[in-house]
Each structure stands twice: as structure tokens, then as C-alpha cells.
Design a protein around this motif. Structure first.
Motif, PDB file in Angstrom:
ATOM      1  N   TYR A 190      -3.003   5.328   3.326  1.00 24.93           N
ATOM      2  CA  TYR A 190      -2.632   4.090   4.002  1.00 24.93           C
ATOM      3  C   TYR A 190      -3.773   3.633   4.895  1.00 24.93           C
ATOM      4  O   TYR A 190      -4.493   4.459   5.436  1.00 24.93           O
ATOM      5  N   PRO A 191      -3.913   2.349   5.127  1.00 19.69           N
ATOM      6  CA  PRO A 191      -4.989   1.912   6.029  1.00 19.69           C
ATOM      7  C   PRO A 191      -4.771   2.299   7.467  1.00 19.69           C
ATOM      8  O   PRO A 191      -5.696   2.223   8.268  1.00 19.69           O
ATOM      9  N   THR A 192      -3.549   2.733   7.799  1.00 21.85           N
ATOM     10  CA  THR A 192      -3.312   3.166   9.179  1.00 21.85           C
ATOM     11  C   THR A 192      -3.632   4.641   9.376  1.00 21.85           C
ATOM     12  O   THR A 192      -3.219   5.251  10.346  1.00 21.85           O
ATOM     13  N   ILE A 193      -4.379   5.234   8.460  1.00 21.34           N
ATOM     14  CA  ILE A 193      -4.613   6.675   8.522  1.00 21.34           C
ATOM     15  C   ILE A 193      -5.511   7.040   9.683  1.00 21.34           C
ATOM     16  O   ILE A 193      -5.385   8.086  10.283  1.00 21.34           O
TER      17      ILE A 193
ATOM     18  N   TRP B  42       0.802  -1.209   0.000  1.00 25.66           N
ATOM     19  CA  TRP B  42       0.000   0.000   0.000  1.00 25.66           C
ATOM     20  C   TRP B  42       0.839   1.265   0.000  1.00 25.66           C
ATOM     21  O   TRP B  42       0.324   2.352  -0.080  1.00 25.66           O
ATOM     22  N   LYS B  43       2.153   1.115   0.061  1.00 24.20           N
ATOM     23  CA  LYS B  43       2.990   2.315   0.011  1.00 24.20           C
ATOM     24  C   LYS B  43       3.591   2.541  -1.371  1.00 24.20           C
ATOM     25  O   LYS B  43       4.355   3.464  -1.562  1.00 24.20           O
TER      26      LYS B  43
ATOM     27  N   HIS C 211      -3.669  11.583   2.296  1.00 29.16           N
ATOM     28  CA  HIS C 211      -2.625  10.830   1.600  1.00 29.16           C
ATOM     29  C   HIS C 211      -1.695  10.288   2.662  1.00 29.16           C
ATOM     30  O   HIS C 211      -1.434  10.964   3.651  1.00 29.16           O
ATOM     31  N   GLY C 212      -1.245   9.054   2.462  1.00 33.09           N
ATOM     32  CA  GLY C 212      -0.367   8.484   3.484  1.00 33.09           C
ATOM     33  C   GLY C 212      -1.090   8.388   4.805  1.00 33.09           C
ATOM     34  O   GLY C 212      -2.200   7.893   4.886  1.00 33.09           O
ATOM     35  N   ASN C 213      -0.490   8.903   5.830  1.00 33.41           N
ATOM     36  CA  ASN C 213      -1.113   8.865   7.151  1.00 33.41           C
ATOM     37  C   ASN C 213      -1.643  10.214   7.579  1.00 33.41           C
ATOM     38  O   ASN C 213      -2.028  10.383   8.738  1.00 33.41           O
ATOM     39  N   THR C 214      -1.668  11.185   6.649  1.00 34.88           N
ATOM     40  CA  THR C 214      -2.065  12.542   7.031  1.00 34.88           C
ATOM     41  C   THR C 214      -3.410  12.889   6.420  1.00 34.88           C
ATOM     42  O   THR C 214      -3.727  12.520   5.285  1.00 34.88           O
ATOM     43  N   LEU C 215      -4.172  13.617   7.189  1.00 33.94           N
ATOM     44  CA  LEU C 215      -5.447  14.160   6.732  1.00 33.94           C
ATOM     45  C   LEU C 215      -5.375  15.660   6.845  1.00 33.94           C
ATOM     46  O   LEU C 215      -4.749  16.204   7.752  1.00 33.94           O
TER      47      LEU C 215
END
Lengths: 349, 483
Positions: free
Chosen positions: B316-319, A62-63, A176-180
Motif C-alpha cells: 500500500y502507498p501508506t506503508i 490499491w487493496k 505487503h500491505g502496510n507491513t515491512l
């Protein structure tokens, strides 16, 4: 009478003196090495390119092909506007005070306090027709859209589009990624769209699609554009309300000339970021409240002036077109303004 | 001497009302431009540590050698004067590696996409199929099936208790109305209209309602102990802590929960899918099992190969998981597994303060899947500390809220979550949206006259549609693992 004239003359002299002496003092201070870059006060960190992490690990599926960039909005925004940030809260709007600002950017909505048209320092009425209304929750919108200057653009996905109490345009939640983060939504944005930002200025102009953010120099002449920055990396300033847009008129050297929604032309550097398209909520000016109570719920108090005399100040006022506003150089480094507190009558303080 | 034409307009700050004059004065004089630092010419070329008392000290400057004074004793009487430790000095604060925290309150946003009224549900490729369960399955490498497994479906109506329907309807009435507690309920509110206010209500609080229902149904199921004496060896625990960490493609995920109800049995549950892809897993009691026996759950393997994992491309699913640095290493399940002979049978999720509309079914199912996975993982790590599973581990869980029941059965087949080539996946069977009864008599919109919680006793007997299938499923799940 004489004292009044003397005060005025003294003030004029003082102004003349400062006009003469200040450039001299500036020339003296220009030789000092820039120690201010070490402090977090100034906005000089924006010119540095942010760290781009492109994860090219084959192991994590997923990356793959995801460009990671941290959110640009941070404590710098608070510090830039620190004149409005005081102990009582963050005075971001003439109607709203936010009691606590966190250190990092968050997506959580904020509970606000109303100003009632009163200035938070003096406590006196600053703005008329402000007061009352429903509670408003404030969303911290990311005004800065930064993209990688080399390589593939930053791709994000629209997760949610919602209405905001404090902005006329609609707000989109983007991830995107881990940021909102939140941005202002353009007209035809839908849930699940992919939105790009890139900081590259190629030779040929880019074929722009709605919602994407590019520097002004990369777009062809005639594109419709919103959320325009005046200095590169400073955040959107122009064309920020519902249904507004600016148009690219000309390109001159390394500057671009845009026409703002007020029909005033502005010339900015090429590297200023800009989003393509027209902002959402186009029917905002056609909205009919229906009754006076609706305006009261928005926080608008009644207007006086039904039976006041009308002078030449009212009515149609055609003005000459203003000259092009040229925004040159770096953002002026405003001196550190220390605001003095109004003396309070409270004897225990 | 200036002329009158030059002076016109300059006397405004002296002639306007006083408060306006003061305002202008404060605007001008209330600002103080801080003078810039002027270093004398003699010090120009040198490198100096400049200390400006108006600003914070330079971090690169010389270190401060003055130490703060600390009191020699700390009497407990004056502990309130001592400020609490900052978060970074807590002993459980890990400075090196943050962890993605999955709590009982996290919501996987993939289930939060509510199309607004103006938006139509247009299928733009794979986008609108974002589901919270799929996101959880990506994180835990599972394949979901939206039905109960065949072996449980066959046992649905085989065991019955006399008068079970009447008893459960009486329990429902007891939980809703016929209970003597009268406490102030939390204030109701609607997000649709900000200024709408509801009246204060006094009646049975929701946690008590749920516990009455659950405990009574469990005691009903336990009454079959005469036929199956193994049921007496089971235990029901309340409010046990639970936390684990597992690594998924190099990113740590930490699960943390306080299990409200947890049912344990002396023997572990047998796996549902016994023969996995090209591998025969030897179950403990291989003497009785013949290879020729038809496995009713065998076709799930073929069905599982068709499942495609969710592709949420830039996200990412960890979002949705918060990165935390304050966590505890290791596994914890409320008791020491090696010493005692207890294996987790089912976990019951009883939501106390949630209303039905506060979270969607997807979010709740995703939460159930994650925590079932966590319990199975802890059990597997205790049984097989090497990291190589010989027998898959199964865990069940039940969700309960008012009338809503969700059943989840989880089977753990691997302990490997870092490699992409491993083809072994876990399986999850989900049975959602089971309504035990309908027409619950407390909706204000439907019953404007008697809409409050006060008058339930009057008409809780009428119009209560009962669904007997739900208790059959409950019983079937309860009796798993008994011969």
C-alpha cells in the motif's frame, strides 16, 4: 578420598531416584487442565490459525487482491527465548547483546553491545577468540513465514536487499500491505520480485519457484530448500547460513525426511514451513580476508596452537552416518528455569 | 567398592582448576526447575481462580479491590516524584482510530531503491519505475509534470533588477565564508568506513547559511516594491505550525510540519489551468477574460490523461507512514484565516541539518508535493466549507539546500478523495535540480589540502560557477499574483 567416593555414590543414587520419581510426578500433573495456555509463556499459540483479512473492497484500488497477514514475530519470540533475555539485554548470540528489545516487531536496525566472549551473568570468559571489531547493527529477521491455509497465497514484494553484520546470508526487505519485514534472501532474488507464502498442502505437489515458502508436504521430492523449521510454527532453525540448503529425500505418512547441510537426515511434520531455493552469498566460504587485520575487524581474536602437540584428536576423523533424527510430537514444554544470580562482591548491592 | 576402571573420568569436577569447577557447579546448580503447580485431588473437578505468586496475575481472575494510595496534595515541589502520564492517557490520544502520520522526516521508500553494485538496472516491467513522487501522487490524487508551467516560463526574463547577478554572488559568498559566526559544527562521518574520523570544525552553521541566502534574496525581490506596491502587503512568517488530516479511500492521513518560512499575500493565487476537462471554472475576474483567449496551459489537461498512476501491487502507498494515535483534529495554519486576509503564496523549505547526500531528490520532492497539497487543502476548506470547489487553489513551494533549488507549483482541483470514479485530479509542476552555483569549495575529496571549512575565504572567490537562470525562476515565482 572416601568423601569423594561417597559424594559420587550419593549423586548416582539421586539420579536414580529422580529417574524413577519424575515420570510419576509427570503423570500426576498431566491431569491438571492446561492453565498454561492462558499464559503468554508457552508457545502453544502457534497452532492456532492467524487471522487473515482479505480485503475485497472494490472502492480501494490499491487493496484489490491483497492478502493481509500480520507479522508473526512478536513478543512471543522474546518470551520463548527468555532464558537469554535478561535485564542487561537480549543475549541473542555469543557475540552480541541487544540492550533494549521492543514489544513489537520493528524494521529499525538495533545498536548492539559486544560480549567479548564473556557470559553476561557470571562475567567470565565463555568463548575464546571473541572480542573487538567494528560495531555491528542487528536486524530483526522474521524467521516465521506463515501463509494462509485456504485461498490465495500471501504475495509480497522485495524492496531492498542488503548485507547484514550479524548474518552471513543477505537480508531482504519485504513488504505487503502496510507491513515491512526482513527475511533471508535466496540466491537469485532481485529487487522487485514477488514472493509467495502459502500454508496449504494440496494433493498434488506444488511447482515451487525460488523464494516462495510452502509447507514441506506440498513440495515434490528432491527440491532444494532452506530455513527449515523443526516444529510447525516455531521459526526457522536449519539451513540458515549463507549458501546452505537442505534436500527433500522422502515422504512417509505425514512426515518428510530432509537431508541437512551436515549430511544428517531429519524427519519433520508435514506442516513445517520451508522456503525454496538456496540461500544467498554462496561465495562466503571462498572469501579471503587478505590480512590478519580483516579478521580482527570482524571480531575474531587470534588463535593459539601453533606449537602445541597434536594428538589423535586432530586430523581426518571419518564418522559413521548418524541415524535419522525424528522430531516427534509437540515442542517439549520446558519447565520455567529460574536462573540464580552470581553473588557479587559489590557491598552496596 | 567400585573399581578404578569405573571411577576413571569421574573426578574431573574435583581436579580441574577452581574457576572451571565453579563454572560447572553454577551450570548445574544455578538452574532451578520451577516445580509445576500441583492441585490436590480434592480440588480437581472445581473451577478455581488459581493465584500463582511466581507469575503475573491471571487477567480473568477476580478483580483487585484494593486501591492504590494517592497523596492528598500535589505540591509543585514534589512533581518530579510523580511519574509522567503514560502515552495512552494523553488527552490527544485517540483510542478509536489511528492515523497515518506524514512528518517532515518521513521518506517514501519508493525512492529508496538503490541498486547495489552487483545489480544491474534491469527493467522488470513496471518495477524499477518506483518513484517517491509517484507514491505521493497516488496518495493525493495528483498528476505531475516535470517542468514549470508555460505561463511562468513566458515571464521568466521580463522583470530584472539591476546588478542582480553580482548581488546574489555576494550573498553566496557572505553565506559561505564572509560571516563572523564561528561555532562548532556537528561531527562529520561517512557510512562507508566506520572508523574514519574527521577533525572538529568551527565555522558558520548550516541553518545560518541558508537563512542568510534566503532572506537576502527575498529582500532583493522585495526591492521591486517601487514598481509593484502590492508587494508591501505581503508577509513573511517563520516557524509556523501546520497540521491537517485528510481521508484517502477510507484511511486517514495526517500531515504535520513546522514551516520554516512562509510567504503570504492578501489575494490568493490565480489557477494555472483554468479550463478543466469539460468544465469551465469561473474565475473571479471573468469580466476581463474572454473565452477566445488562448490558454497557454490548456494542453496540460490532455497530457494529464496519459499519466498512469503507480501500481505497487502487494504494497500500500501508506506503508512508509507510521500509524499514530496521538494527533490533533482539525486544521492549523498558524493564523485564523477568516479574520485575516492572508493567503499562502509560497512555502520555503530550508533544511538545516541535512547534507545533500542524505536524501534523494525523489524523497524531497515527494515531501514538497505532500505539504503543498496540505496547505492548499487547508486554504480550500476555509474558503469553501461546503466541500465543493468552484475555483481551484494554487500554492507554490521552493526547496533550498546549499546550492540546490527545487520549485514546485501545486494546483488543487478537488476535495474528493474517496471515490474511484471521480476523474478530476490535481496538478503539480516540478522543476528540480537547479544548481545556483557549482564547485562549492568544501568537498574534502576534491581539495585535500584546503578541504576543511576553515580556509574557505581564501578561495571561495575562485572557480565559483554561477547560474543566473535560477534567480530568474525565483523572481518569476515571487511575482506571481501581481498585475
Amino acid at each position: 578420598m572416601y568423601s569423594l567416593i561417597r559424594n559420587h555414590v550419593a549423586r548416582v543414587l539421586q539420579q536414580d531416584l529422580t529417574a524413577v520419581i519424575s515420570p510419576l510426578s509427570r503423570s500426576i500433573t498431566a491431569n491438571i487442565p492446561e492453565r498454561k495456555t492462558n499464559d503468554d509463556r508457552t508457545a502453544s499459540n502457534s497452532q492456532q490459525s492467524p487471522k487473515i483479512e482479505k480485503t475485497s473492497e472494490n472502492k480501494v484500488p490499491w487493496k484489490a487482491n491483497v492478502v493481509e497477514m500480520p507479522v508473526a514475530m512478536g513478543p512471543q519470540y522474546i518470551i520463548d527465548n527468555y532464558r537469554e533475555h535478561r535485564e542487561g539485554g537480549f543475549y541473542c548470540d555469543h557475540r552480541i547483546i541487544i540492550p533494549e528489545m521492543p514489544e513489537q516487531y520493528t524494521v529499525k536496525p538495533f545498536q548492539t553491545r559486544k560480549s567479548g566472549g564473556n557470559h553476561p551473568d557470571t562475567g567470565r570468559k565463555e568463548y575464546r577468540r571473541v572480542g573487538g571489531g567494528l560495531k555491528k547493527t542487528w536486524l530483526w529477521i522474521d524467521w516465521m513465514r506463515r501463509g494462509p491455509t485456504e485461498g490465495p497465497p500471501l504475495v509480497e514484494r522485495v524492496i531492498r536487499i542488503m548485507n547484514s553484520d550479524c548474518h552471513t546470508a543477505k537480508v531482504a526487505l519485504i513488504g505487503h500491505g502496510n507491513t515491512l519485514r526482513y527475511i533471508l534472501a535466496t540466491e537469485n532474488l532481485k529487487v522487485g520480485d514477488l514472493v509467495k507464502t502459502s500454508g496449504e498442502i494440496p494433493k498434488n505437489p506444488v511447482k515451487a519457484s525460488e523464494g516462495d515458502a510452502y509447507p514441506v508436504g506440498a513440495l515434490p521430492v528432491g527440491t532444494i530448500v532452506n530455513c527449515v523449521e523443526d516444529y510447525p510454527g516455531q521459526g526457522a532453525k536449519y539451513a540458515v547460513n549463507a549458501g546452505t540448503f537442505a534436500t527433500l529425500m522422502k515422504r512417509v505418512d505425514n512426515r518428510c525426511i530432509l537431508q541437512l547441510p551436515t549430511k544428517h537426515e531429519i524427519s519433520i511434520l508435514e506442516q513445517c514451513m520451508v522456503t525454496v531455493g538456496r540461500l544467498s552469498n554462496v561465495e562466503h566460504n571462498e572469501f579471503i580476508y587478505g590480512k590478519a587485520g580483516a579478521t580482527r575487524l570482524m571480531g575474531i581474536r587470534p588463535k593459539l596452537g601453533l606449537f602445541h602437540p597434536k594428538t589423535s584428536r586432530f586430523g581426518r576423523r571419518p564418522f559413521r552416518p548418524k541415524p535419522i533424527l525424528v522430531i516427534t510430537g509437540e515442542k517439549p514444554d520446558y519447565p520455567n528455569v529460574i536462573k540464580l544470580e552470581h553473588p557479587s562482591l559489590d557491598p552496596y548491592r | 567398592m567400585p573399581k578404578i576402571t569405573e571411577l576413571r573420568g569421574l573426578f574431573k569436577p574435583f581436579t580441574k582448576p577452581l574457576h572451571r569447577q565453579w563454572k560447572w557447579v553454577w551450570q548445574e546448580k544455578g538452574k532451578f526447575n520451577e516445580p509445576k503447580l500441583t492441585i490436590p485431588k480434592a480440588f480437581e473437578g472445581r473451577q478455581l481462580n488459581i493465584i500463582d505468586p511466581l507469575h503475573e496475575p491471571d487477567p480473568n481472575a477476580l478483580p483487585d479491590e484494593s486501591t492504590p494510595w494517592t497523596s492528598p496534595t500535589r505540591h509543585p515541589m514534589f512533581e518530579y516524584l510523580v511519574p509522567p502520564l503514560p502515552r495512552e492517557q494523553h488527552p490527544l490520544f485517540h483510542h478509536d482510530r489511528p492515523v497515518f502520520l506524514f512528518d517532515s522526516k518521513t521518506k517514501l521508500h519508493a525512492g529508496n531503491i538503490h541498486p547495489t553494485k552487483n545489480q544491474k538496472l534491469t527493467f522488470i516491467g513496471f518495477v524499477c519505475l518506483f518513484k517517491g513522487v509517484d507514491q505521493a501522487c497516488l496518495l493525493t490524487k495528483t498528476i505531475p509534470f516535470y517542468e514549470l508551467p508555460q505561463s511562468i516560463k513566458q515571464n521568466l526574463d521580463q522583470v530584472t533588477i539591476p546588478n542582480q547577478d553580482d548581488l546574489i554572488q555576494s550573498y553566496i559568498r557572505q553565506s559561505i565564508a564572509y560571516d563572523a559566526t564561528k561555532e562548532k559544527l556537528p561531527r562529520k562521518y561517512t557510512p562507508l568506513k566506520q572508523r574514519r574520523s574527521f577533525r572538529v570544525e568551527y565555522s558558520i552553521p548550516r541553518p545560518r547559511q541558508m537563512s542568510i541566502l534566503l532572506e537576502n534574496t527575498l529582500s532583493l525581490c522585495e526591492s521591486l516594491g517601487g514598481r509593484y506596491p502590492d508587494l508591501f502587503k505581503r508577509n513573511l512568517y517563520r516557524n509556523t505550525p501546520f497540521y491537517t488530516t485528510f481521508e484517502r479511500y477510507g484511511e486517514l492521513v495526517h500531515l504535520r510540519k513546522k514551516n520554516e518560512y512562509i510567504l503570504t499575500s492578501p489575494t490568493p493565487l490565480s489557477p494555472i489551468v483554468k479550463r478543466l476537462y469539460k468544465l469551465e471554472i469561473s474565475s473571479g475576474d471573468s469580466v476581463n477574460e474572454n473565452l477566445g483567449v488562448h490558454d497557454p496551459n490548456g494542453h496540460y489537461v490532455m497530457q494529464g490523461n496519459d499519466y498512469k498512476f503507480l501500481n505497487m501491487y502487494p504494497v500500500y502507498p501508506t506503508i512508509d507512514l507510521q500509524s499514530e494515535q496521538l494527533y490533533q483534529d482539525g486544521d492549523e495554519q498558524g493564523w485564523r484565516m477568516k479574520k485575516s486576509n492572508e493567503y499562502v503564496h509560497t512555502t520555503f523549505y530550508v533544511s538545516n541539518d541535512e547534507l545533500i547526500h542524505e536524501a534523494t531528490t525523489d524523497e524531497r520532492l515527494a515531501r514538497m508535493v505532500m505539504f503543498a497539497f496540505g496547505t492548499a487543502l487547508v486554504q480550500a476548506r476555509q474558503l469553501y466549507p461546503n466541500g465543493h470547489l468552484t475555483k481551484p487553489v494554487t500554492v507554490q513551494s521552493v526547496f533550498l539546500l546549499d546550492e540546490l533549488f527545487h520549485f514546485v507549483v501545486f494546483q488543487l482541483n478537488t476535495l474528493n478523495y474517496n471515490e474511484t470514479n471521480d476523474q478530476r485530479y490535481n496538478y503539480v509542476w516540478i522543476d528540480k535540480d537547479n544548481y545556483l552555483y557549482d564547485n562549492r569549495p568544501s568537498m574534502v575529496m576534491h581539495n585535500p589540502l584546503y578541504g576543511t571549512e576553515r580556509n574557505l575565504q581564501r578561495y571561495v572567490l575562485e572557480k565559483l560557477k554561477y547560474n543566473p537562470e535560477v534567480f530568474q525562476k525565483f523572481l518569476a515565482l515571487y511575482l506571481q499574483g501581481i498585475k
